[in-house]
Write a protein that holds these residues in place. Structure first.
Motif, PDB file in Angstrom:
ATOM      1  N   LYS A   1       0.825  -1.204   0.000  1.00  0.00           N
ATOM      2  CA  LYS A   1       0.000   0.000   0.000  1.00  0.00           C
ATOM      3  C   LYS A   1       0.861   1.258   0.000  1.00  0.00           C
ATOM      4  N   LEU A   2       1.891   1.235   0.805  1.00  0.00           N
ATOM      5  CA  LEU A   2       2.777   2.406   0.891  1.00  0.00           C
ATOM      6  C   LEU A   2       3.455   2.642  -0.456  1.00  0.00           C
ATOM      7  N   PHE A   3       3.828   1.530  -1.104  1.00  0.00           N
ATOM      8  CA  PHE A   3       4.458   1.659  -2.417  1.00  0.00           C
ATOM      9  C   PHE A   3       3.514   2.381  -3.375  1.00  0.00           C
ATOM     10  N   ILE A   4       2.255   1.960  -3.375  1.00  0.00           N
ATOM     11  CA  ILE A   4       1.293   2.587  -4.287  1.00  0.00           C
ATOM     12  C   ILE A   4       1.131   4.066  -3.948  1.00  0.00           C
ATOM     13  N   GLU A   5       1.034   4.354  -2.666  1.00  0.00           N
ATOM     14  CA  GLU A   5       0.888   5.762  -2.267  1.00  0.00           C
ATOM     15  C   GLU A   5       2.079   6.596  -2.708  1.00  0.00           C
ATOM     16  N   ILE A   6       3.270   6.024  -2.552  1.00  0.00           N
ATOM     17  CA  ILE A   6       4.477   6.771  -2.918  1.00  0.00           C
ATOM     18  C   ILE A   6       4.539   7.008  -4.418  1.00  0.00           C
ATOM     19  N   THR A   7       4.130   6.004  -5.194  1.00  0.00           N
ATOM     20  CA  THR A   7       4.171   6.196  -6.644  1.00  0.00           C
ATOM     21  C   THR A   7       3.105   7.190  -7.118  1.00  0.00           C
ATOM     22  N   GLN A   8       2.163   7.523  -6.262  1.00  0.00           N
ATOM     23  CA  GLN A   8       1.233   8.579  -6.622  1.00  0.00           C
ATOM     24  C   GLN A   8       1.939   9.937  -6.596  1.00  0.00           C
ATOM     25  N   ILE A   9       3.009  10.027  -5.804  1.00  0.00           N
ATOM     26  CA  ILE A   9       3.770  11.276  -5.740  1.00  0.00           C
ATOM     27  C   ILE A   9       4.876  11.267  -6.784  1.00  0.00           C
ATOM     28  N   ASN A  10       5.643  10.175  -6.820  1.00  0.00           N
ATOM     29  CA  ASN A  10       6.754  10.081  -7.761  1.00  0.00           C
ATOM     30  C   ASN A  10       6.759   8.678  -8.359  1.00  0.00           C
ATOM     31  N   LYS A  11       6.534   8.612  -9.657  1.00  0.00           N
ATOM     32  CA  LYS A  11       6.363   7.307 -10.286  1.00  0.00           C
ATOM     33  C   LYS A  11       7.671   6.515 -10.388  1.00  0.00           C
ATOM     34  N   ASN A  12       8.801   7.222 -10.320  1.00  0.00           N
ATOM     35  CA  ASN A  12      10.090   6.541 -10.432  1.00  0.00           C
ATOM     36  C   ASN A  12      10.386   5.772  -9.158  1.00  0.00           C
ATOM     37  N   ALA A  13      10.320   4.460  -9.235  1.00  0.00           N
ATOM     38  CA  ALA A  13      10.507   3.728  -7.991  1.00  0.00           C
ATOM     39  C   ALA A  13      11.058   2.331  -8.241  1.00  0.00           C
ATOM     40  N   ILE A  14      11.609   1.774  -7.191  1.00  0.00           N
ATOM     41  CA  ILE A  14      12.032   0.383  -7.200  1.00  0.00           C
ATOM     42  C   ILE A  14      11.418  -0.274  -5.983  1.00  0.00           C
ATOM     43  N   LEU A  15      10.879  -1.439  -6.170  1.00  0.00           N
ATOM     44  CA  LEU A  15      10.292  -2.134  -5.032  1.00  0.00           C
ATOM     45  C   LEU A  15      11.273  -3.193  -4.533  1.00  0.00           C
ATOM     46  N   CYS A  16      11.494  -3.153  -3.236  1.00  0.00           N
ATOM     47  CA  CYS A  16      12.427  -4.089  -2.648  1.00  0.00           C
ATOM     48  C   CYS A  16      11.649  -4.987  -1.700  1.00  0.00           C
ATOM     49  N   VAL A  17      11.526  -6.247  -2.050  1.00  0.00           N
ATOM     50  CA  VAL A  17      10.764  -7.178  -1.207  1.00  0.00           C
ATOM     51  C   VAL A  17      11.742  -7.808  -0.221  1.00  0.00           C
TER      52      VAL A  17
ATOM     53  N   GLU B   1      22.029  -6.881  -6.645  1.00  0.00           N
ATOM     54  CA  GLU B   1      20.958  -6.767  -7.643  1.00  0.00           C
ATOM     55  C   GLU B   1      20.249  -5.421  -7.506  1.00  0.00           C
ATOM     56  N   LEU B   2      20.041  -5.027  -6.234  1.00  0.00           N
ATOM     57  CA  LEU B   2      19.375  -3.756  -5.977  1.00  0.00           C
ATOM     58  C   LEU B   2      20.214  -2.608  -6.536  1.00  0.00           C
ATOM     59  N   LYS B   3      21.526  -2.675  -6.297  1.00  0.00           N
ATOM     60  CA  LYS B   3      22.415  -1.618  -6.798  1.00  0.00           C
ATOM     61  C   LYS B   3      22.357  -1.540  -8.324  1.00  0.00           C
ATOM     62  N   ASN B   4      22.323  -2.715  -8.965  1.00  0.00           N
ATOM     63  CA  ASN B   4      22.253  -2.716 -10.429  1.00  0.00           C
ATOM     64  C   ASN B   4      20.937  -2.135 -10.916  1.00  0.00           C
ATOM     65  N   ALA B   5      19.871  -2.436 -10.198  1.00  0.00           N
ATOM     66  CA  ALA B   5      18.550  -1.985 -10.620  1.00  0.00           C
ATOM     67  C   ALA B   5      18.433  -0.463 -10.547  1.00  0.00           C
ATOM     68  N   LEU B   6      19.222   0.143  -9.652  1.00  0.00           N
ATOM     69  CA  LEU B   6      19.159   1.590  -9.501  1.00  0.00           C
ATOM     70  C   LEU B   6      19.504   2.294 -10.811  1.00  0.00           C
ATOM     71  N   ASP B   7      20.339   1.628 -11.601  1.00  0.00           N
ATOM     72  CA  ASP B   7      20.825   2.218 -12.836  1.00  0.00           C
ATOM     73  C   ASP B   7      19.707   2.505 -13.824  1.00  0.00           C
ATOM     74  N   ASN B   8      18.764   1.586 -13.928  1.00  0.00           N
ATOM     75  CA  ASN B   8      17.673   1.821 -14.878  1.00  0.00           C
ATOM     76  C   ASN B   8      16.314   1.735 -14.176  1.00  0.00           C
ATOM     77  N   SER B   9      16.031   2.753 -13.422  1.00  0.00           N
ATOM     78  CA  SER B   9      14.740   2.769 -12.737  1.00  0.00           C
ATOM     79  C   SER B   9      13.653   3.072 -13.760  1.00  0.00           C
ATOM     80  N   LYS B  10      12.500   2.461 -13.526  1.00  0.00           N
ATOM     81  CA  LYS B  10      11.396   2.675 -14.469  1.00  0.00           C
ATOM     82  C   LYS B  10      10.234   3.335 -13.750  1.00  0.00           C
ATOM     83  N   ALA B  11       9.373   3.931 -14.528  1.00  0.00           N
ATOM     84  CA  ALA B  11       8.202   4.578 -13.927  1.00  0.00           C
ATOM     85  C   ALA B  11       7.116   3.539 -13.681  1.00  0.00           C
ATOM     86  N   CYS B  12       6.473   3.646 -12.578  1.00  0.00           N
ATOM     87  CA  CYS B  12       5.415   2.703 -12.217  1.00  0.00           C
ATOM     88  C   CYS B  12       4.253   2.855 -13.189  1.00  0.00           C
ATOM     89  N   SER B  13       3.796   1.732 -13.721  1.00  0.00           N
ATOM     90  CA  SER B  13       2.740   1.804 -14.727  1.00  0.00           C
ATOM     91  C   SER B  13       1.361   1.616 -14.110  1.00  0.00           C
TER      92      SER B  13
END
Lengths: 75, 680
Positions: free
Chosen positions: B114-130, B169-181
């Motif tokens: 839920k927090l992830f969704i709320e945050i992407t309402q402010i800034n779509k550029n995000a990475i989710l870390c489970v 993996e997380l560090k690598n993912a930072l390189d190409n962050s995508k916008a939440c769709s």
């Protein structure tokens, strides 16, 4: 409909109505307390209050007054 | 306000090329651990909700890029229920980080998503870390991260930060962050309203849809920080009224919709096979939070920790004191060969160095043992259970159950207990927790108590168990007094209604023993000790000067202690002890050493930490068991140390509460000492 606070130990229920307003309501929402959601009473504290509830995979302690604001049905 | 916002922005941009990342997540999902793993910094972590209470920043490099990572306090949502949530929301909205890394708990995905969704309402550029993926697997919960990534349109990384899994993996993912769709669509009517309100926001630089929704929710806390003035909420209320709606309706719809979406998503990606550790946590709880054993277990844990502290502290203690005695002798023989005057030699060695030796040999061992043990319990997840067991007592005193958490932290350090009080959401209850925090003894007071109990009431180090029992009894008295004072405050200075109380009880996690030991030793014990040393050297010099500078054949310390003596006697103490308490204000742990110092410097006895010698020294200076009791009481209840006082001023933003928290324990100390002195 009864109140969540009436639930005995290990009983399960389904949330029917949230009576809490304002911040408390938002707080309950953020813990996943919504209408239709399942809650289980896990145990009461030794001193009788608060009570530990299980919502989905989370354990949460609620005082009597807060549990009273949640209308539920036993299942 | 605008200026302030740009200030924050500037502060977060020491390097123009660096990518600014906000790290966010629910409380207790391991944000701080991820932060540490990424930046290599050592932030204190613990297994309870609300450990991080302000934004911490760290820098790191990955794949040739610079990153600035800001760790935000744990938030359940961005709806500003509590201060942490407001801090997190404000950072995301106003500091405009380039992207956010949202940390989720794999076994509580639907809630934490839920927090992830709320945050992407402010800034779509995000990475989710489970995070906590291993813990979830033990619970029989399997998360399909590639499917989750598909559904959300962002990179999803499974991590187990405690074992450093997934960090690269997380560090690598930072390189190409995508916008939440992911797009959240509300009911037709609400969408129309959002569009209507958005039109009013043309001037606004912030994400319009988000701000519009918050306005429709009647978020007054946010409006104050926006450049429109308070009138806009009235306008929005009028629009809603025309549709027969209220702020509350929109709140409910938004909150329920986001929860529903996160529930649906998590259902699609989670496969579950029931059983396992969930049951383990429940089994442990049936003992530790159960009807029969909860209170005995609390007592047992307390006694056990004290026992270990007392039993194991005296060996390094006597070793260190011998070492310092020898070093003093050696240094003295060296220094006396030089041309320096005798008084300077004495000042440096018998004054400064000896006090330093006392502080280190008496204080360091118990602190270095007690603090890590306490941290292990905290790491394991026991503290919230204490809050659960004791909540009824705090409720009776119309305060928040979370106060028992801050009280427990106070045993480690009162200053961190005061800072920890930020987890309490109402100001009244927070101040209550802050003011009463110094009613429990901090780490630095334990060595004093242990020494005095051993010297006067037990007589030998061999009976550590008895010392532990007496200590436990003292602590129980402190907790009872904390409750009484809380009650007293709630009917006098801090009248008001108690607020609601929801406490999450996290699963027990196996503490990382090695790491905890090292970290608590270096981060906390050495910090407290270095402070004690910084204070004790000048204090030693002062005491030495006072007792060796004579005016008309009488040393200055005699004048001072004779002046303070009548007050001291009234409290069952003496002038020297009062002077030691005054000099020891910057750090509690030096009070007993400098009192002993004052006695030795005007006495023929040689310095030693041997208990018989200590006993003889104290008795020679007129101590009885009443003096010892009064000393213990007064060291428990007097003004908290300077660090704590300054922290209180910072946290409450008022000098008044700082003074109250200094005077209130002192008042109780004076009353109790006078009473004990009168009776015994």
């Amino acid at each position: 409909m009864i109140r969540l606070s009436e639930l005995a130990r290990n009983e399960r229920c389904r949330v029917v109505k949230l009576f809490a307003q304002g911040k408390m309501r938002l707080r309950l929402h953020s813990f996943g307390v919504f209408e239709g959601e399942e809650i289980r009473a896990v145990r009461k504290s030794v001193l009788g209050d608060p009570t530990m509830y299980q919502i989905d995979t989370t354990y949460v302690a609620l005082r009597y007054e807060e549990a009273f604001l949640i209308g539920v049905e036993r299942i | 306000m605008k200026k302030k916002i740009s200030d924050t922005k500037k502060n977060n941009l020491p390097n123009e090329n660096a990518v600014r990342i906000a790290l966010a997540g629910n409380p207790n999902v391991g944000k701080s651990t991820i932060f540490n793993a990424l930046t290599g910094m050592k932030q204190h972590t613990g297994n309870w909700t609300g450990k991080t209470v302000e934004n911490a920043q760290g820098y790191f490099k990955a794949n040739g890029k610079n990153y600035i990572l800001t760790d935000t306090p744990g938030a359940y949502s961005l709806e500003s229920y509590s201060e942490e949530e407001t801090v997190t929301r404000d950072f995301l909205l106003f500091a405009e980080p380039d992207m956010s890394v949202v940390v989720c708990d794999a076994s509580k995905l639907s809630r934490t998503l839920k927090l992830f969704i709320e945050i992407t309402q402010i800034n779509k550029n995000a990475i989710l870390c489970v995070n906590l993926i291993d813990e979830a697997q033990k619970d029989g919960i399997c998360v399909d991260t590639s499917k989750l990534s598909e559904l959300l349109g962002v990179s999803v990384i499974a991590t187990d930060a405690r074992r450093k899994k997934g960090i690269s993996e997380l560090k690598n993912a930072l390189d190409n962050s995508k916008a939440c769709s992911l797009n959240i669509a509300y009911s037709k009517k609400t969408e129309e309203l959002i569009a209507l309100v958005s039109q009013k926001l043309e001037q606004c630089q912030l994400p319009k849809r988000y701000v519009a929704i918050e306005l429709l929710k009647g978020n007054a806390v946010l409006v104050e920080k926006l450049p429109f003035g308070n009138g806009i909420l009235g306008e929005v209320a009028e629009i809603l009224e025309k549709e027969n709606l209220t702020f509350q309706n929109i709140c409910d719809e938004v909150s329920e919709k986001i929860a529903l979406v996160s529930k649906q998503i998590s259902k699609m990606v989670i496969t579950r096979n029931e059983k396992s550790r969930k049951i383990t946590t429940e089994k442990i709880d049936s003992v530790l939070a159960g009807k029969v054993f909860s209170f005995p277990c609390m007592l047992l844990f307390m006694c056990f920790i004290f026992y270990i502290t007392v039993a194991f502290a005296n060996y390094p203690s006597s070793f260190l004191s011998e070492l310092f005695a020898k070093a003093e002798e050696f240094l003295y023989s060296c220094i006396s060969k030089t041309a320096s005057p005798v008084w300077l030699n004495d000042l440096l060695l018998k004054g400064a160095f000896r006090t330093l030796g006392w502080v280190i040999s008496v204080m360091l061992p118990p602190m270095a043992i007690f603090f890590p043990l306490f941290t292990l319990l905290e790491d394991w997840g026991y503290l919230p259970r204490i809050a659960f067991n004791l909540d009824r007592c705090f409720k009776k005193c119309s305060s928040c159950g979370k106060q028992s958490l801050t009280m427990c932290m106070g045993f480690g350090c009162n200053a961190s207990g005061v800072v920890g009080a930020r987890i309490i959401s109402t100001r009244r209850e927070r101040i209550m927790a802050i003011v009463t925090n110094s009613f429990v003894p901090c780490n630095g007071k334990f060595p004093t108590m242990i020494t005095l109990i051993t010297v006067f009431f037990v007589g030998a180090y061999a009976k550590s168990f008895l010392v532990a029992l007496i200590l436990a009894a003292i602590i129980i008295c402190c907790v009872i007094l904390t409750l009484l004072v809380t009650k007293l405050l709630s009917v006098t200075l801090l009248k008001g209604e108690r607020s609601s109380f929801i406490l999450e009880l996290p699963p027990y996690r196996r503490p990382q023993i090695g790491k905890t030991l090292v970290r608590s030793l270096f981060d906390r014990t050495l910090f407290v000790l270095s402070r004690a040393i910084i204070v004790s050297v000048p204090a030693g010099i002062i005491i030495w000067c006072l007792s060796n500078i004579y005016i008309a054949d009488v040393s200055i310390i005699t004048y001072i202690s004779e002046f303070l003596d009548p007050i001291g006697r009234l409290l069952g103490l003496d002038g020297v002890i009062l002077l030691a308490f005054i000099l020891g204000l910057p750090a509690n742990e030096i009070v007993l050493p400098i009192a002993l110092m004052a006695y030795t410097s005007s006495s023929s006895l040689q310095e030693s930490t041997d208990i018989l010698a200590t006993h003889a020294l104290l008795v020679e200076n007129g101590w009885t068991y009443v003096t010892a009791i009064c000393f213990i009481i007064f060291s428990l209840f007097h003004s908290p140390c300077l660090t704590t006082l300054l922290t209180i001023k910072k946290e409450t933003g008022s000098v008044k509460w700082m003074i109250v928290s200094a005077l209130l324990p002192t008042l109780f100390g004076v009353l109790l000492c006078a009473l004990v002195n009168l009776i015994l």
